[in-house]
Design a protein around this motif. Sequence first.
Motif, PDB file in Angstrom:
ATOM      1  N   PHE A   1     -12.178  -1.958  -3.574  1.00 21.92           N
ATOM      2  CA  PHE A   1     -11.660  -0.460  -3.630  1.00 21.92           C
ATOM      3  C   PHE A   1     -10.190  -0.359  -4.229  1.00 21.92           C
ATOM      4  N   ALA A   2     -10.258   0.509  -5.356  1.00 19.80           N
ATOM      5  CA  ALA A   2      -9.020   0.383  -6.353  1.00 19.80           C
ATOM      6  C   ALA A   2      -7.939   1.262  -5.356  1.00 19.80           C
ATOM      7  N   GLU A   3      -8.294   2.043  -4.328  1.00 18.12           N
ATOM      8  CA  GLU A   3      -7.137   2.458  -3.374  1.00 18.12           C
ATOM      9  C   GLU A   3      -7.775   2.634  -2.089  1.00 18.12           C
ATOM     10  N   GLY A   4      -6.825   2.899  -1.215  1.00 22.35           N
ATOM     11  CA  GLY A   4      -7.415   3.022   0.039  1.00 22.35           C
ATOM     12  C   GLY A   4      -7.232   1.904   1.017  1.00 22.35           C
ATOM     13  N   LYS A   5      -7.459   2.071   2.271  1.00 25.52           N
ATOM     14  CA  LYS A   5      -7.466   0.849   2.899  1.00 25.52           C
ATOM     15  C   LYS A   5      -8.565  -0.137   2.858  1.00 25.52           C
ATOM     16  N   LEU A   6      -8.292  -1.374   2.539  1.00 28.80           N
ATOM     17  CA  LEU A   6      -9.180  -2.572   2.333  1.00 28.80           C
ATOM     18  C   LEU A   6      -9.827  -3.109   3.520  1.00 28.80           C
ATOM     19  N   PRO A   7     -11.048  -3.510   3.620  1.00 23.54           N
ATOM     20  CA  PRO A   7     -11.695  -3.870   4.750  1.00 23.54           C
ATOM     21  C   PRO A   7     -11.086  -5.346   5.110  1.00 23.54           C
ATOM     22  N   GLU A   8     -11.251  -5.716   6.344  1.00 20.10           N
ATOM     23  CA  GLU A   8     -10.493  -7.120   6.866  1.00 20.10           C
ATOM     24  C   GLU A   8     -11.162  -8.190   5.933  1.00 20.10           C
ATOM     25  N   VAL A   9     -12.596  -8.195   5.848  1.00 23.91           N
ATOM     26  CA  VAL A   9     -13.435  -9.019   5.316  1.00 23.91           C
ATOM     27  C   VAL A   9     -13.760  -8.489   4.047  1.00 23.91           C
TER      28      VAL A   9
ATOM     29  N   PHE B   1      -1.346  -5.296  -2.863  1.00 19.98           N
ATOM     30  CA  PHE B   1      -1.419  -5.669  -1.805  1.00 19.98           C
ATOM     31  C   PHE B   1      -1.698  -7.211  -1.719  1.00 19.98           C
ATOM     32  N   PRO B   2      -1.379  -7.713  -0.611  1.00 16.71           N
ATOM     33  CA  PRO B   2      -1.779  -9.188  -0.522  1.00 16.71           C
ATOM     34  C   PRO B   2      -3.381  -9.418  -0.158  1.00 16.71           C
ATOM     35  N   GLU B   3      -3.847  -8.362   0.203  1.00 20.47           N
ATOM     36  CA  GLU B   3      -5.323  -8.607   0.477  1.00 20.47           C
ATOM     37  C   GLU B   3      -6.128  -8.659  -0.804  1.00 20.47           C
ATOM     38  N   SER B   4      -5.399  -8.421  -1.914  1.00 18.61           N
ATOM     39  CA  SER B   4      -6.064  -8.293  -3.216  1.00 18.61           C
ATOM     40  C   SER B   4      -6.428  -9.978  -3.691  1.00 18.61           C
ATOM     41  N   ALA B   5      -5.843 -10.723  -3.013  1.00 16.49           N
ATOM     42  CA  ALA B   5      -5.675 -12.239  -3.718  1.00 16.49           C
ATOM     43  C   ALA B   5      -7.113 -12.617  -3.361  1.00 16.49           C
TER      44      ALA B   5
ATOM     45  N   GLU C   1       9.295  -7.702  10.345  1.00 15.12           N
ATOM     46  CA  GLU C   1      10.507  -7.125  10.655  1.00 15.12           C
ATOM     47  C   GLU C   1       9.829  -5.548  10.784  1.00 15.12           C
ATOM     48  N   PHE C   2       8.932  -5.202   9.765  1.00 17.88           N
ATOM     49  CA  PHE C   2       8.620  -4.021   9.537  1.00 17.88           C
ATOM     50  C   PHE C   2       7.877  -3.572  10.963  1.00 17.88           C
ATOM     51  N   ASP C   3       6.880  -4.582  11.139  1.00 16.43           N
ATOM     52  CA  ASP C   3       5.750  -4.136  12.385  1.00 16.43           C
ATOM     53  C   ASP C   3       6.455  -4.059  13.873  1.00 16.43           C
ATOM     54  N   ARG C   4       7.547  -5.047  13.982  1.00 17.12           N
ATOM     55  CA  ARG C   4       8.563  -4.814  15.125  1.00 17.12           C
ATOM     56  C   ARG C   4       9.180  -3.583  15.325  1.00 17.12           C
ATOM     57  N   LEU C   5       9.598  -3.001  14.026  1.00 15.18           N
ATOM     58  CA  LEU C   5      10.210  -1.702  14.102  1.00 15.18           C
ATOM     59  C   LEU C   5       9.218  -0.589  14.304  1.00 15.18           C
ATOM     60  N   PHE C   6       8.124  -0.659  13.659  1.00 12.87           N
ATOM     61  CA  PHE C   6       7.331   0.557  13.744  1.00 12.87           C
ATOM     62  C   PHE C   6       5.733   0.330  14.139  1.00 12.87           C
ATOM     63  N   GLY C   7       5.674  -0.651  14.656  1.00 12.65           N
ATOM     64  CA  GLY C   7       4.292  -0.891  15.320  1.00 12.65           C
ATOM     65  C   GLY C   7       3.488  -1.828  14.304  1.00 12.65           C
ATOM     66  N   GLU C   8       2.433  -2.569  15.077  1.00 14.37           N
ATOM     67  CA  GLU C   8       1.431  -3.331  14.287  1.00 14.37           C
ATOM     68  C   GLU C   8       0.775  -2.832  13.303  1.00 14.37           C
ATOM     69  N   HIS C   9       0.230  -3.209  12.135  1.00 12.32           N
ATOM     70  CA  HIS C   9      -0.412  -2.513  11.226  1.00 12.32           C
ATOM     71  C   HIS C   9      -1.580  -3.419  10.943  1.00 12.32           C
ATOM     72  N   GLU C  10      -2.833  -2.797  10.576  1.00 11.74           N
ATOM     73  CA  GLU C  10      -4.081  -3.744  10.261  1.00 11.74           C
ATOM     74  C   GLU C  10      -4.083  -4.100   8.860  1.00 11.74           C
ATOM     75  N   SER C  11      -3.580  -3.231   8.010  1.00 14.31           N
ATOM     76  CA  SER C  11      -3.721  -3.509   6.567  1.00 14.31           C
ATOM     77  C   SER C  11      -2.351  -3.159   6.142  1.00 14.31           C
ATOM     78  N   TRP C  12      -2.330  -3.755   4.757  1.00 15.17           N
ATOM     79  CA  TRP C  12      -1.135  -3.364   3.977  1.00 15.17           C
ATOM     80  C   TRP C  12      -1.017  -1.864   3.728  1.00 15.17           C
ATOM     81  N   TRP C  13      -2.255  -1.396   3.350  1.00 12.53           N
ATOM     82  CA  TRP C  13      -2.362   0.160   3.072  1.00 12.53           C
ATOM     83  C   TRP C  13      -1.841   0.932   4.044  1.00 12.53           C
TER      84      TRP C  13
END
Length: 489
Positions: A157-165, A186-190, A367-379
């Motif tokens: 997907f060129a934009e939007g949340k990327l699936p975990e797998v 985003f690192p997921e694009s690797a 550090e970001f997730d500690r401040l603002f909560g866990e996030h599932e994806s970089w998006w």
Amino acid sequence: MRSADQFTIANKPIASIDLMEKAARAFVQSFLRDEFDPTKSVAIFCGKGNNGGDGLAAAHLLLANGYQNIKVYIINFSNKQSDDFAINLQRIDESRCKKVFINQPSELKSLKADLVIDAILGSGLNKALAGDYEELVQFINKQHKKVYAVDVPTGFFAEGKLPEVYNGIKAYKTISFQRPKINFFFPESAAATEKFEVVEIDLDEGFIQKQDAAFQLIEESDIQNILRPRKLFSHKGTYGHALIIAGNTNTMGAALLSSMACLHAGAGLTTACIPQGGLIALNTTLPEVMALPRDEYTRIEDLKKYQAIAIGPGLGTDPENEKLLESLILSKQPLIIDADALNILGEKRDLIDKLAPNTILTPHIKEFDRLFGEHESWWDRVQSAREQAKKLKIIIILKNQYTFICLPTGKVLINPTGNPAMAQGGMGDILTGIIAGFVAQRYTAEDAAILACYIHGKAGDDLAHEHFVVTASQVVRRISGEIKLLIPR
Ligand SMILES: NC(=O)C1=CN([C@@H]2O[C@H](COP(=O)(O)OP(=O)(O)OC[C@H]3O[C@@H](n4cnc5c(N)ncnc54)[C@H](O)[C@@H]3O)[C@@H](O)[C@H]2O)[C@@H](O)CC1
């Protein structure tokens, strides 16, 4: 980008088929720069949309460039086809190019080609791959060929949340049109592509610029527009006084690196607020930097004399430092907050709402997730950084291979400089020092963040041409030279 395609077709004297030809030409030029060897056999997988149309046009161009062994696989899983695909298919019919229709993935038994071009699905992807498409893509991936993707790897997907797998094409390189797709950063694009290159296809630039795009890639010309030369008759007062509150018994190096970076970025005066135990180290390594021993302080007098205050590198999270950070935040001065100061903030979240406008936070992912909560994806993470920067009227520099600078306006700037050779301790400390150096020189917080990220990464990029690993000390020594190269003459 899809609307830019449509705008260009409607407003420029260019037919969509000609735009497709331009895209294919740009793709092939880039491909040939990497792979100019007409003896190699190339399998081109084409869907029946415009991405597939690009693939067919590319087949033509490769033949024209002397490639003898081109085979086009037309993925015939659906009856739908785009008009420009149909025109290019006819051109292929009239040429000597080998082609085969694939009605089911099981028809593909083996793949003998040296190289693969993926033009099955591009930016038109509207749902995750499943069924025949997924099976086909798995077959191609299992061949372990070098795959060049046209515009976007099939299934990505060129934009939007990327699936975990990720279940799409695993490309060696993606050659993308006109602008990089946001998800490439985003690192997921690797999982989808090892690298990407952006090629011009002459879409209407005026239209693209006018779009209120949430994301913008920082370019060297932006840096040149922001940087100002040192003025005649200026003195150290002209370039401001920065206070770096950093270092602890075992982490004094962080304070030294940060202060050194601040000096090299051009602050008129730099004071390091460090524990007493670090004074000898400071005085011997950085004689230009003044010291403010920290042991007994939980607040700092006369804050107004500093144009920039940075806190955090190697600071430690003991209660005195908590009190110090709290007193600084309550003073309503904009700060640059990094490392342990961010960890303290993560524990005392009530302070987050009290941050002064134009404060700069420089978290990495944890550090970001500690401040603002866990996030599932970089998006999701970048979306929440955008929202927080807007809500709190602050700047959040979310650090990664590509750093995202989230502004109070809601805009996100993407820093393109930096590389894996820089993945070492101390890099964040010097970024903080550089930011402080620019804020001291009275650049706005936004401009200081942009300059610091770009110059920090650029110094690292230049060093990485000759070094496997680039240390923070090496980067620091290069900052001033890098600024000199970038500053308009
Ligand atoms: N004139 C233009 O608009 C230009 C477009 N270009 C190319 O066109 C591409 C976009 O073309 P299209 O909009 O035709 O889209 P695609 O070629 O990416 O895909 C088209 C078809 O795939 C179907 N589809 C989407 N997701 C699917 C899924 N998961 N499983 C099965 N089918 C699926 C869609 O319903 C549609 O029929 C770009 O990536 C680029 O390669 C370039 O040629 C530049 C100019």
